[in-house]
Design a protein around this motif. Structure first.
Motif, PDB file in Angstrom:
ATOM      1  N   GLY A   1     -32.316 -15.546 -67.490  1.00  0.00           N
ATOM      2  CA  GLY A   1     -33.340 -15.349 -68.506  1.00  0.00           C
ATOM      3  C   GLY A   1     -34.537 -16.266 -68.350  1.00  0.00           C
ATOM      4  O   GLY A   1     -35.456 -16.224 -69.176  1.00  0.00           O
ATOM      5  N   PHE A   2     -34.576 -17.098 -67.318  1.00  0.00           N
ATOM      6  CA  PHE A   2     -35.745 -17.937 -67.075  1.00  0.00           C
ATOM      7  C   PHE A   2     -36.913 -17.040 -66.696  1.00  0.00           C
ATOM      8  O   PHE A   2     -36.746 -16.062 -65.960  1.00  0.00           O
ATOM      9  CB  PHE A   2     -35.485 -18.933 -65.936  1.00  0.00           C
ATOM     10  N   GLU A   3     -38.098 -17.384 -67.204  1.00  0.00           N
ATOM     11  CA  GLU A   3     -39.303 -16.614 -66.916  1.00  0.00           C
ATOM     12  C   GLU A   3     -40.356 -17.518 -66.293  1.00  0.00           C
ATOM     13  O   GLU A   3     -40.502 -18.675 -66.700  1.00  0.00           O
ATOM     14  CB  GLU A   3     -39.842 -15.990 -68.199  1.00  0.00           C
ATOM     15  N   PRO A   4     -41.125 -16.985 -65.326  1.00  0.00           N
ATOM     16  CA  PRO A   4     -42.179 -17.779 -64.696  1.00  0.00           C
ATOM     17  C   PRO A   4     -43.262 -18.162 -65.695  1.00  0.00           C
ATOM     18  O   PRO A   4     -43.600 -17.387 -66.581  1.00  0.00           O
ATOM     19  CB  PRO A   4     -42.745 -16.864 -63.618  1.00  0.00           C
ATOM     20  N   VAL A   5     -43.795 -19.364 -65.522  1.00  0.00           N
ATOM     21  CA  VAL A   5     -44.886 -19.859 -66.359  1.00  0.00           C
ATOM     22  C   VAL A   5     -45.966 -20.398 -65.427  1.00  0.00           C
ATOM     23  O   VAL A   5     -45.693 -21.256 -64.585  1.00  0.00           O
ATOM     24  CB  VAL A   5     -44.391 -20.984 -67.310  1.00  0.00           C
ATOM     25  N   GLY A   6     -47.166 -19.883 -65.560  1.00  0.00           N
ATOM     26  CA  GLY A   6     -48.272 -20.376 -64.736  1.00  0.00           C
ATOM     27  C   GLY A   6     -48.183 -19.898 -63.301  1.00  0.00           C
ATOM     28  O   GLY A   6     -47.413 -18.998 -62.962  1.00  0.00           O
ATOM     29  N   ASP A   7     -48.984 -20.536 -62.471  1.00  0.00           N
ATOM     30  CA  ASP A   7     -49.069 -20.167 -61.056  1.00  0.00           C
ATOM     31  C   ASP A   7     -48.081 -20.984 -60.235  1.00  0.00           C
ATOM     32  O   ASP A   7     -47.707 -22.096 -60.607  1.00  0.00           O
ATOM     33  CB  ASP A   7     -50.483 -20.433 -60.532  1.00  0.00           C
ATOM     34  N   ALA A   8     -47.701 -20.431 -59.105  1.00  0.00           N
ATOM     35  CA  ALA A   8     -46.849 -21.149 -58.167  1.00  0.00           C
ATOM     36  C   ALA A   8     -47.609 -22.370 -57.642  1.00  0.00           C
ATOM     37  O   ALA A   8     -48.843 -22.392 -57.622  1.00  0.00           O
ATOM     38  CB  ALA A   8     -46.436 -20.229 -57.022  1.00  0.00           C
ATOM     39  N   PHE A   9     -46.862 -23.373 -57.241  1.00  0.00           N
ATOM     40  CA  PHE A   9     -47.459 -24.603 -56.711  1.00  0.00           C
ATOM     41  C   PHE A   9     -46.610 -25.078 -55.542  1.00  0.00           C
ATOM     42  O   PHE A   9     -45.451 -24.674 -55.390  1.00  0.00           O
ATOM     43  CB  PHE A   9     -47.569 -25.682 -57.802  1.00  0.00           C
ATOM     44  N   THR A  10     -47.186 -25.925 -54.724  1.00  0.00           N
ATOM     45  CA  THR A  10     -46.498 -26.399 -53.530  1.00  0.00           C
ATOM     46  C   THR A  10     -46.142 -27.872 -53.666  1.00  0.00           C
ATOM     47  O   THR A  10     -46.969 -28.684 -54.065  1.00  0.00           O
ATOM     48  CB  THR A  10     -47.386 -26.185 -52.283  1.00  0.00           C
ATOM     49  N   VAL A  11     -44.896 -28.191 -53.333  1.00  0.00           N
ATOM     50  CA  VAL A  11     -44.416 -29.571 -53.296  1.00  0.00           C
ATOM     51  C   VAL A  11     -43.817 -29.784 -51.914  1.00  0.00           C
ATOM     52  O   VAL A  11     -42.880 -29.074 -51.532  1.00  0.00           O
ATOM     53  CB  VAL A  11     -43.348 -29.843 -54.386  1.00  0.00           C
ATOM     54  N   GLU A  12     -44.363 -30.723 -51.161  1.00  0.00           N
ATOM     55  CA  GLU A  12     -43.864 -31.050 -49.826  1.00  0.00           C
ATOM     56  C   GLU A  12     -43.740 -29.808 -48.940  1.00  0.00           C
ATOM     57  O   GLU A  12     -42.764 -29.658 -48.211  1.00  0.00           O
ATOM     58  CB  GLU A  12     -42.520 -31.772 -49.923  1.00  0.00           C
ATOM     59  N   GLY A  13     -44.702 -28.907 -49.054  1.00  0.00           N
ATOM     60  CA  GLY A  13     -44.719 -27.723 -48.210  1.00  0.00           C
ATOM     61  C   GLY A  13     -43.809 -26.599 -48.678  1.00  0.00           C
ATOM     62  O   GLY A  13     -43.706 -25.571 -48.005  1.00  0.00           O
ATOM     63  N   ILE A  14     -43.128 -26.763 -49.809  1.00  0.00           N
ATOM     64  CA  ILE A  14     -42.237 -25.730 -50.333  1.00  0.00           C
ATOM     65  C   ILE A  14     -42.844 -25.179 -51.610  1.00  0.00           C
ATOM     66  O   ILE A  14     -43.152 -25.933 -52.544  1.00  0.00           O
ATOM     67  CB  ILE A  14     -40.827 -26.296 -50.604  1.00  0.00           C
ATOM     68  N   GLU A  15     -43.012 -23.861 -51.659  1.00  0.00           N
ATOM     69  CA  GLU A  15     -43.620 -23.224 -52.826  1.00  0.00           C
ATOM     70  C   GLU A  15     -42.616 -23.208 -53.992  1.00  0.00           C
ATOM     71  O   GLU A  15     -41.458 -22.851 -53.824  1.00  0.00           O
ATOM     72  CB  GLU A  15     -44.068 -21.807 -52.483  1.00  0.00           C
ATOM     73  N   HIS A  16     -43.096 -23.619 -55.166  1.00  0.00           N
ATOM     74  CA  HIS A  16     -42.295 -23.691 -56.381  1.00  0.00           C
ATOM     75  C   HIS A  16     -42.935 -22.872 -57.497  1.00  0.00           C
ATOM     76  O   HIS A  16     -44.145 -22.621 -57.471  1.00  0.00           O
ATOM     77  CB  HIS A  16     -42.175 -25.137 -56.876  1.00  0.00           C
ATOM     78  N   GLN A  17     -42.136 -22.514 -58.474  1.00  0.00           N
ATOM     79  CA  GLN A  17     -42.603 -21.811 -59.660  1.00  0.00           C
ATOM     80  C   GLN A  17     -41.944 -22.462 -60.877  1.00  0.00           C
ATOM     81  O   GLN A  17     -40.729 -22.549 -60.942  1.00  0.00           O
ATOM     82  CB  GLN A  17     -42.212 -20.333 -59.603  1.00  0.00           C
ATOM     83  N   GLU A  18     -42.769 -22.904 -61.842  1.00  0.00           N
ATOM     84  CA  GLU A  18     -42.198 -23.400 -63.075  1.00  0.00           C
ATOM     85  C   GLU A  18     -41.656 -22.205 -63.861  1.00  0.00           C
ATOM     86  O   GLU A  18     -42.295 -21.161 -63.966  1.00  0.00           O
ATOM     87  CB  GLU A  18     -43.260 -24.129 -63.917  1.00  0.00           C
ATOM     88  N   MET A  19     -40.436 -22.371 -64.379  1.00  0.00           N
ATOM     89  CA  MET A  19     -39.799 -21.321 -65.143  1.00  0.00           C
ATOM     90  C   MET A  19     -39.238 -21.917 -66.434  1.00  0.00           C
ATOM     91  O   MET A  19     -38.818 -23.078 -66.450  1.00  0.00           O
ATOM     92  CB  MET A  19     -38.678 -20.655 -64.331  1.00  0.00           C
ATOM     93  N   HIS A  20     -39.262 -21.110 -67.516  1.00  0.00           N
ATOM     94  CA  HIS A  20     -38.778 -21.580 -68.814  1.00  0.00           C
ATOM     95  C   HIS A  20     -37.728 -20.617 -69.366  1.00  0.00           C
ATOM     96  O   HIS A  20     -37.808 -19.417 -69.142  1.00  0.00           O
ATOM     97  CB  HIS A  20     -39.920 -21.655 -69.830  1.00  0.00           C
ATOM     98  N   LEU A  21     -36.809 -21.183 -70.116  1.00  0.00           N
ATOM     99  CA  LEU A  21     -35.813 -20.420 -70.854  1.00  0.00           C
ATOM    100  C   LEU A  21     -35.768 -20.982 -72.270  1.00  0.00           C
ATOM    101  O   LEU A  21     -35.584 -22.196 -72.438  1.00  0.00           O
ATOM    102  CB  LEU A  21     -34.436 -20.546 -70.213  1.00  0.00           C
ATOM    103  N   THR A  22     -35.996 -20.151 -73.272  1.00  0.00           N
ATOM    104  CA  THR A  22     -35.888 -20.587 -74.669  1.00  0.00           C
ATOM    105  C   THR A  22     -34.444 -20.390 -75.096  1.00  0.00           C
ATOM    106  O   THR A  22     -33.897 -19.291 -74.969  1.00  0.00           O
ATOM    107  CB  THR A  22     -36.834 -19.792 -75.575  1.00  0.00           C
ATOM    108  N   LEU A  23     -33.816 -21.468 -75.551  1.00  0.00           N
ATOM    109  CA  LEU A  23     -32.428 -21.399 -75.983  1.00  0.00           C
ATOM    110  C   LEU A  23     -32.350 -20.798 -77.376  1.00  0.00           C
ATOM    111  O   LEU A  23     -33.180 -21.076 -78.244  1.00  0.00           O
ATOM    112  CB  LEU A  23     -31.792 -22.780 -75.993  1.00  0.00           C
ATOM    113  N   ASP A  24     -31.345 -19.994 -77.601  1.00  0.00           N
ATOM    114  CA  ASP A  24     -31.125 -19.383 -78.920  1.00  0.00           C
ATOM    115  C   ASP A  24     -30.236 -20.253 -79.785  1.00  0.00           C
ATOM    116  O   ASP A  24     -29.382 -20.917 -79.347  1.00  0.00           O
ATOM    117  CB  ASP A  24     -30.472 -18.002 -78.770  1.00  0.00           C
TER     118      ASP A  24
END
Length: 177
Positions: free
Chosen positions: A154-177
């Motif tokens: 249930g994690f969803e992407p937030v914002g644009d992908a970014f690179t850390v040490e040459g590896i592409e990352h995506q911030e993802m969020h999950l709201t807990l119920d």
């Protein structure tokens, strides 16, 4: 896969671990994040020792045969650390990070078990929040290749992908119920 080793998952604060456990934790993470992925960032950081950080530790028993079927045990322990993650941050905005599984133990579903355990920890920490006034969000800086894995929770992407040490990352969020 068949004939999977049995996994044992526990969790601790870094300061509650025995020296051999800390060594195994850092060795596993450095082996994966620095050596295998060929990055140069400081793998060990201050979040590890923060009293609010909960380290998930996944172990297997190497077996009793002389060849240690599932690998060599860790120093001072009959078990071998094969996976880990950490949960940290305030209850309303927690983060799961440093999820990794030793390359010899991938394909057995251990990462899934570690994430499920991490989310249990996050839910337990968020239980103190007032659900009418506060929402609990869990964040992950996922490597883009693992985005579908986290989306299955249930994690969803937030914002644009970014690179850390040459590896592409995506911030993802999950709201807990």
């Amino acid at each position: 896969m068949t004939d999977a080793p049995e996994i044992h998952i526990t969790g601790k604060q870094l300061l509650a671990m025995q020296p051999g456990q800390v060594h195994a934790l850092y060795k596993l993470r450095v082996d994966i994040f620095v050596n295998e992925q060929q990055t140069t960032f400081a793998e060990i950081d201050d979040a590890d020792a923060d009293p609010g950080t909960h380290h998930i530790l996944a172990y297997v028993h190497p077996g009793h045969a002389p060849d240690f079927r599932w690998g060599t045990p860790d120093p001072g322990s009959p078990l071998k650390l094969v996976g880990t993650a950490r949960v940290f941050g305030p209850p309303e905005e927690q983060q799961i990070g440093r999820l990794c599984v030793h390359q010899d133990f991938r394909g057995y579903g251990f990462a899934r078990q570690i994430v499920e355990n991490s989310l249990e920890v996050a839910r337990g920490r968020a239980a103190a929040l007032d659900p009418t006034l506060q929402k609990a969000v869990v964040k992950i800086d996922a490597q883009v290749a693992t985005e579908p894995f986290y989306a299955s929770y249930g994690f969803e992407p937030v914002g644009d992908a970014f690179t850390v040490e040459g590896i592409e990352h995506q911030e993802m969020h999950l709201t807990l119920d």
